[in-house]
Design a protein around this motif. Sequence first.
Motif, PDB file in Angstrom:
ATOM      1  N   GLN A  80       0.741  -1.189  -0.102  1.00 52.11           N
ATOM      2  CA  GLN A  80       0.059   0.011  -0.112  1.00 52.11           C
ATOM      3  C   GLN A  80       0.863   1.342  -0.022  1.00 52.11           C
ATOM      4  OE1 GLN A  80      -3.086  -0.915  -0.556  1.00 52.11           O
ATOM      5  NE2 GLN A  80      -2.116  -3.112  -0.121  1.00 52.11           N
ATOM      6  N   THR A  81       2.242   1.122   0.221  1.00 51.67           N
ATOM      7  CA  THR A  81       2.901   2.226   0.397  1.00 51.67           C
ATOM      8  C   THR A  81       4.151   2.412  -0.549  1.00 51.67           C
ATOM      9  OG1 THR A  81       4.200   1.199   2.049  1.00 51.67           O
ATOM     10  CG2 THR A  81       2.500   2.381   2.984  1.00 51.67           C
ATOM     11  N   PHE A  90       3.127   9.492  -1.967  1.00 43.73           N
ATOM     12  CA  PHE A  90       2.409  10.111  -3.278  1.00 43.73           C
ATOM     13  C   PHE A  90       2.192  11.514  -3.065  1.00 43.73           C
ATOM     14  CE2 PHE A  90       1.556   5.676  -2.193  1.00 43.73           C
ATOM     15  CZ  PHE A  90       2.323   5.203  -3.238  1.00 43.73           C
ATOM     16  N   GLN A  91       0.822  11.860  -3.223  1.00 45.09           N
ATOM     17  CA  GLN A  91       0.519  13.236  -3.013  1.00 45.09           C
ATOM     18  C   GLN A  91       0.742  14.047  -1.569  1.00 45.09           C
ATOM     19  OE1 GLN A  91      -1.764  11.053  -3.744  1.00 45.09           O
ATOM     20  NE2 GLN A  91      -3.485  11.302  -2.497  1.00 45.09           N
ATOM     21  N   ASP A  92       0.670  13.141  -0.809  1.00 41.20           N
ATOM     22  CA  ASP A  92       0.651  13.539   0.679  1.00 41.20           C
ATOM     23  C   ASP A  92       2.327  13.559   1.291  1.00 41.20           C
ATOM     24  OD1 ASP A  92      -2.048  12.905   0.816  1.00 41.20           O
ATOM     25  OD2 ASP A  92      -1.721  11.002   1.302  1.00 41.20           O
ATOM     26  N   ARG A  93       2.596  15.003   1.435  1.00 36.08           N
ATOM     27  CA  ARG A  93       3.858  15.412   1.795  1.00 36.08           C
ATOM     28  C   ARG A  93       4.020  15.802   3.254  1.00 36.08           C
ATOM     29  NH1 ARG A  93       5.732  12.082  -0.902  1.00 36.08           N
ATOM     30  NH2 ARG A  93       7.642  13.224  -0.259  1.00 36.08           N
ATOM     31  N   MET A 161      -6.669   7.505  -4.320  1.00 36.53           N
ATOM     32  CA  MET A 161      -6.166   5.865  -4.436  1.00 36.53           C
ATOM     33  C   MET A 161      -5.313   5.731  -5.921  1.00 36.53           C
ATOM     34  SD  MET A 161      -6.307   4.218  -1.700  1.00 36.53           S
ATOM     35  CE  MET A 161      -6.147   2.492  -2.063  1.00 36.53           C
ATOM     36  N   GLU A 162      -5.564   6.530  -6.784  1.00 38.61           N
ATOM     37  CA  GLU A 162      -5.226   6.630  -8.336  1.00 38.61           C
ATOM     38  C   GLU A 162      -3.822   6.345  -8.238  1.00 38.61           C
ATOM     39  OE1 GLU A 162      -6.635   9.134 -11.243  1.00 38.61           O
ATOM     40  OE2 GLU A 162      -8.529   8.762 -10.604  1.00 38.61           O
ATOM     41  N   GLN A 163      -2.906   7.312  -7.499  1.00 35.98           N
ATOM     42  CA  GLN A 163      -1.453   6.960  -7.624  1.00 35.98           C
ATOM     43  C   GLN A 163      -1.079   5.746  -6.936  1.00 35.98           C
ATOM     44  OE1 GLN A 163      -0.376  10.929  -5.713  1.00 35.98           O
ATOM     45  NE2 GLN A 163       0.296  11.614  -7.727  1.00 35.98           N
ATOM     46  N   ARG A 164      -1.873   5.354  -5.747  1.00 36.32           N
ATOM     47  CA  ARG A 164      -1.263   4.207  -5.035  1.00 36.32           C
ATOM     48  C   ARG A 164      -1.260   2.968  -5.971  1.00 36.32           C
ATOM     49  NH1 ARG A 164      -0.921   4.584   0.850  1.00 36.32           N
ATOM     50  NH2 ARG A 164      -1.076   6.726   1.322  1.00 36.32           N
ATOM     51  N   LEU A 165      -2.553   3.029  -6.626  1.00 37.91           N
ATOM     52  CA  LEU A 165      -2.864   1.940  -7.393  1.00 37.91           C
ATOM     53  C   LEU A 165      -1.843   1.689  -8.655  1.00 37.91           C
ATOM     54  CD1 LEU A 165      -4.538  -0.664  -8.104  1.00 37.91           C
ATOM     55  CD2 LEU A 165      -6.225   1.164  -9.490  1.00 37.91           C
TER      56      LEU A 165
END
Length: 175
Positions: A80-81, A90-93, A161-165
């Motif tokens: 997941q990471t 991902f987008q969370d900084r 979730m798109e970037q994670r996927l």
Amino acid sequence: MTKTIETAIFAGGCFWCMVEPFDSLPGIEKVRSGYTGGHTVNPTYEEVSSHTTGHTEAVKIWFDPEKLTYDELVTIYWEQTDPTDAMGQFQDRGDNYRPVIFVANQAQREIAEQSKASLQASARFEQPIVTTIEDAKPFYDAEEYHQDFYKKEPTREALEMEQRLAFKQKNWQKK
């Protein structure tokens, strides 16, 4: 006979994205979004987002180890990471989004450390695995509007979730 329930705490970016992958698995009793690892008692989302509390957004998972092992949970966590990104996902900084496995005891620590070493040795990633393994600290539930966010706001959650996927598909296909 009373069944034994254990807990696991994982941080991997925004806690909204960390609930769904665990929530419906057999053996999962409950998943809560919250904050842990910092020095402020019972912090709010605004306080954690200000980067002054030391807390990380995380999920706490209650599970039945007879149906789902801690080792299996750690494997799901890795998928997941981005374990090569120490300052967010991902987008969370920022430090409140850093990837951490918070361990409750020595058995969990040994499993997490062995899993991390195996992942590093696999050469799946070109960069080093920087996810930390830390002793669990008090876990504070996030505000109710953060709980089960993927059920409450499925469209917004899908965007998160798109970037994670895409990352998962690129890095976790059989190698």
